[in-house]
Design a protein around this motif. Structure first.
Motif, PDB file in Angstrom:
ATOM      1  N   SER A  32       0.796  -1.218   0.000  1.00 30.63           N
ATOM      2  CA  SER A  32       0.000   0.000   0.000  1.00 30.63           C
ATOM      3  C   SER A  32       0.830   1.270   0.000  1.00 30.63           C
ATOM      4  O   SER A  32       0.291   2.344  -0.215  1.00 30.63           O
ATOM      5  CB  SER A  32      -0.919   0.006   1.228  1.00 30.63           C
ATOM      6  N   GLY A  33       2.118   1.206   0.266  1.00 29.74           N
ATOM      7  CA  GLY A  33       2.969   2.386   0.241  1.00 29.74           C
ATOM      8  C   GLY A  33       3.211   2.967   1.617  1.00 29.74           C
ATOM      9  O   GLY A  33       4.348   3.215   1.995  1.00 29.74           O
ATOM     10  N   ALA A  34       2.152   3.185   2.409  1.00 32.22           N
ATOM     11  CA  ALA A  34       2.313   3.716   3.757  1.00 32.22           C
ATOM     12  C   ALA A  34       1.091   3.348   4.589  1.00 32.22           C
ATOM     13  O   ALA A  34      -0.042   3.544   4.155  1.00 32.22           O
ATOM     14  CB  ALA A  34       2.487   5.229   3.722  1.00 32.22           C
ATOM     15  N   THR A  35       1.305   2.792   5.761  1.00 34.93           N
ATOM     16  CA  THR A  35       0.221   2.473   6.686  1.00 34.93           C
ATOM     17  C   THR A  35       0.658   2.800   8.099  1.00 34.93           C
ATOM     18  O   THR A  35       1.861   2.862   8.399  1.00 34.93           O
ATOM     19  CB  THR A  35      -0.181   0.984   6.627  1.00 34.93           C
ATOM     20  N   ALA A  36      -0.333   2.998   8.956  1.00 34.33           N
ATOM     21  CA  ALA A  36      -0.065   3.239  10.374  1.00 34.33           C
ATOM     22  C   ALA A  36      -1.222   2.654  11.176  1.00 34.33           C
ATOM     23  O   ALA A  36      -2.371   2.643  10.717  1.00 34.33           O
ATOM     24  CB  ALA A  36       0.074   4.729  10.652  1.00 34.33           C
ATOM     25  N   ARG A  37      -0.913   2.167  12.375  1.00 33.54           N
ATOM     26  CA  ARG A  37      -1.948   1.587  13.224  1.00 33.54           C
ATOM     27  C   ARG A  37      -1.544   1.767  14.674  1.00 33.54           C
ATOM     28  O   ARG A  37      -0.347   1.725  15.012  1.00 33.54           O
ATOM     29  CB  ARG A  37      -2.119   0.095  12.914  1.00 33.54           C
ATOM     30  N   ALA A  38      -2.541   1.982  15.552  1.00 35.28           N
ATOM     31  CA  ALA A  38      -2.237   2.178  16.969  1.00 35.28           C
ATOM     32  C   ALA A  38      -3.471   1.852  17.804  1.00 35.28           C
ATOM     33  O   ALA A  38      -4.605   1.994  17.356  1.00 35.28           O
ATOM     34  CB  ALA A  38      -1.793   3.615  17.233  1.00 35.28           C
ATOM     35  N   TYR A  39      -3.222   1.398  19.010  1.00 36.21           N
ATOM     36  CA  TYR A  39      -4.289   1.278  19.999  1.00 36.21           C
ATOM     37  C   TYR A  39      -3.686   1.529  21.375  1.00 36.21           C
ATOM     38  O   TYR A  39      -2.473   1.387  21.589  1.00 36.21           O
ATOM     39  CB  TYR A  39      -4.991  -0.086  19.943  1.00 36.21           C
ATOM     40  N   ALA A  40      -4.547   1.876  22.335  1.00 43.90           N
ATOM     41  CA  ALA A  40      -4.061   2.261  23.656  1.00 43.90           C
ATOM     42  C   ALA A  40      -3.919   1.067  24.591  1.00 43.90           C
ATOM     43  O   ALA A  40      -2.894   0.913  25.253  1.00 43.90           O
ATOM     44  CB  ALA A  40      -4.992   3.308  24.277  1.00 43.90           C
ATOM     45  N   THR A  57      -6.398   3.295  12.276  1.00 37.23           N
ATOM     46  CA  THR A  57      -5.540   2.918  11.155  1.00 37.23           C
ATOM     47  C   THR A  57      -5.478   4.049  10.147  1.00 37.23           C
ATOM     48  O   THR A  57      -6.357   4.919  10.096  1.00 37.23           O
ATOM     49  CB  THR A  57      -6.064   1.649  10.454  1.00 37.23           C
ATOM     50  N   ALA A  58      -4.464   4.051   9.342  1.00 36.04           N
ATOM     51  CA  ALA A  58      -4.302   4.993   8.244  1.00 36.04           C
ATOM     52  C   ALA A  58      -3.648   4.230   7.097  1.00 36.04           C
ATOM     53  O   ALA A  58      -2.911   3.267   7.336  1.00 36.04           O
ATOM     54  CB  ALA A  58      -3.427   6.182   8.666  1.00 36.04           C
ATOM     55  N   PRO A  59      -3.917   4.587   5.799  1.00 33.29           N
ATOM     56  CA  PRO A  59      -4.443   5.864   5.304  1.00 33.29           C
ATOM     57  C   PRO A  59      -5.835   6.201   5.837  1.00 33.29           C
ATOM     58  O   PRO A  59      -6.462   5.386   6.476  1.00 33.29           O
ATOM     59  CB  PRO A  59      -4.471   5.678   3.786  1.00 33.29           C
ATOM     60  N   GLU A  60      -6.243   7.425   5.473  1.00 37.02           N
ATOM     61  CA  GLU A  60      -7.376   8.107   6.074  1.00 37.02           C
ATOM     62  C   GLU A  60      -7.038   8.386   7.534  1.00 37.02           C
ATOM     63  O   GLU A  60      -7.374   7.621   8.440  1.00 37.02           O
ATOM     64  CB  GLU A  60      -8.677   7.299   5.943  1.00 37.02           C
ATOM     65  N   ASP A  61      -6.309   9.478   7.737  1.00 35.47           N
ATOM     66  CA  ASP A  61      -5.851   9.839   9.075  1.00 35.47           C
ATOM     67  C   ASP A  61      -6.998   9.751  10.075  1.00 35.47           C
ATOM     68  O   ASP A  61      -8.122  10.164   9.791  1.00 35.47           O
ATOM     69  CB  ASP A  61      -5.285  11.256   9.077  1.00 35.47           C
ATOM     70  N   SER A  62      -6.709   9.206  11.242  1.00 38.80           N
ATOM     71  CA  SER A  62      -7.753   9.014  12.233  1.00 38.80           C
ATOM     72  C   SER A  62      -7.199   9.184  13.629  1.00 38.80           C
ATOM     73  O   SER A  62      -6.005   9.025  13.880  1.00 38.80           O
ATOM     74  CB  SER A  62      -8.384   7.625  12.093  1.00 38.80           C
TER      75      SER A  62
END
Length: 465
Positions: A32-40, A57-62
């Motif tokens: 996908s080129g660039a992804t990001a994910r996070a949880y607390a 998650t991103a893409p689609e900044d959240s």
């Protein structure tokens, strides 16, 4: 003494567990080129329903503000936030962050003031890099003992590890990395939870791989930053057409401690956060304007590091401050800087870092400081991760040491057309930047004229600088 260092073998096992708990998603990230994910927070219980805060998650900044968390009174927190941002292309980047405050596990057997996970990745043609800087667990206590290392044994029923993760990268494959700020693993039943239970607090993962560059004629050049800063060093405001995102409606607790009001002396302000602004791309006011006389000293609101000192068209003379927890503070429209305002300079709360003015797009307006707060848990939103500073400013202590009108100062070349020369603003002090507003009398000492006796002690004269 129940807390002791875990063995090397146990630490290796914990790192493997962290990797397994990260959920398989890297294959998609590669494509996908660039992804990001996070949880607390995530509680995994074998054979039973667990619990978790929402994953972003991103893409689609959240971004997600979970508020307090409570799992059967066994795992609780004051707040739990997460954000993710990703942008693909020939210059790909991704940022993920999660922040938990006032964590308590097993009724306080394990506790921490704050838990922060941050991961960053960027890739371009022939390069890929990333880091987990900013990830930290503050004031961690286990079984009544402070945990100073990266791992600890929990009596005979479990173990914990802090800031554990992995990374890999090359120009061909891009960069992929992840971090778990705090992981607790039960090796035996405890507190009503079975062996094999895993408690993950603060998780962030990122991946970035650059796409083949387009023909040069089709790639627009980014606007030049006149401050000369490196890309990504600060989430600066940019001109453009508003709006793209609404202001965050949250005021998370800042845990570094020792905060002070940023303007010394008489000042005034009202809550203008979120008001319409047409000079930046997001279209809303990211902070509060604190009005004060020209040259009024500006103080470091917390102990930390100064960076991105310089000039831009919107903020004029501006600087950023990062506190010990990773929260960022933005000062804009300064008339001049103190000698402490140098990239990488370590300052204490109350140190003088600059002086009130109206440079940048504030030229012609009443003198004021534009002040912003960017909590560490929202840094994945870039410049839009600002929160309303009003309640913080009302709570922070005003320093009342001594009134003064002197001090050394400097201003960059670009600003001289928009602000008085520093020498016309601040005189007589040896080095006002050395004053610490938290120490009674320190400001008075640095502005007091220095007197030395002549050789025959018959007269006094000012000491030459």
């Amino acid at each position: 003494m129940f807390v002791k260092r875990a063995s090397v073998g146990l630490l290796a096992a914990l790192l493997l567990l962290t990797a397994a708990a990260a959920d398989a998603g890297w294959q998609q990230a590669r494509a996908s080129g660039a992804t990001a994910r996070a949880y607390a927070i995530r509680v995994v219980v074998p054979g039973q329903p667990g619990a978790e805060t929402p994953t972003v998650t991103a893409p689609e900044d959240s971004v997600v503000f979970s508020g307090s968390f409570d799992y059967n009174k066994l795992v609780t927190s004051g707040s739990a936030n997460a954000s993710a941002s990703a942008s693909a292309g020939s210059s790909a980047n991704a940022t993920a962050s999660a922040e938990v405050s006032n964590l308590s596990v097993f009724g306080g057997e394990i506790a921490a003031t704050s838990v922060v996970a941050q991961a960053h990745a960027e890739a371009s043609a022939g390069a890929a890099k990333g880091d987990i800087s900013g990830s930290a667990v503050t004031e961690l206590v286990a079984l009544g003992q402070p945990v100073t290392g990266t791992s600890a044994q929990l009596a005979d029923w479990g173990s914990l590890t802090t800031v554990a993760g992995g990374a890999s990268g090359s120009p061909a494959t891009g960069y992929r990395g992840s971090v778990t700020a705090l992981e607790i693993r039960l090796t035996a039943e405890h507190g009503g939870l079975p062996a094999g239970t895993t408690i993950l607090v603060g998780y962030a993962e990122v991946a970035a791989q650059a796409s083949p560059p387009e023909p040069p004629v089709q790639v627009p050049k980014p606007p030049k930053d006149e401050s000369g800063r490196k890309p990504g060093s600060a989430p600066e405001p940019t001109p453009g057409f508003p709006p793209v995102r609404q202001p965050p409606d949250i005021t998370p607790k800042l845990t570094a401690g020792g905060y002070v009001f940023p303007v010394y002396g008489p000042s005034s302000f009202v809550d203008t956060f979120g008001a319409l602004r047409g000079d930046i791309s997001t279209g809303w006011h990211h902070g509060d304007d604190i009005f004060a006389p020209l040259g009024a000293p500006l103080l470091a609101v917390a102990s930390g590091t100064v960076f991105s000192v310089g000039w831009n068209k919107i903020g004029g003379n501006r600087l950023w401050l990062r506190d010990g927890q990773g929260n960022l503070f933005y000062y804009a429209h300064l008339s001049a800087f103190s000698p402490l305002a140098v990239n990488g300079s370590k300052v204490n709360a109350g140190d003088v870092v600059g002086f009130v003015g109206n440079t940048g797009d504030a030229q012609g307006t009443p003198f004021h400081l534009h002040f912003e707060i960017h909590p560490v848990g929202l840094l994945g939103l870039g410049y839009d991760g600002a929160v309303n500073p009003t309640s913080y400013l009302l709570a922070w202590k005003h320093l009342e040491d001594v009134s003064f009108a002197g001090g050394d100062a400097w201003a960059p070349f670009h600003s001289l057309g928009n602000a008085p020369k520093p020498g016309a603003i601040l005189l007589t002090a040896t080095d006002i930047s050395s004053a610490d507003g938290l120490v009674p009398g320190s400001l008075q000492r640095v502005v007091r004229p220095l007197i030395v006796r002549s050789d025959n002690f018959s007269s006094k004269k000012p000491k030459k600088p």
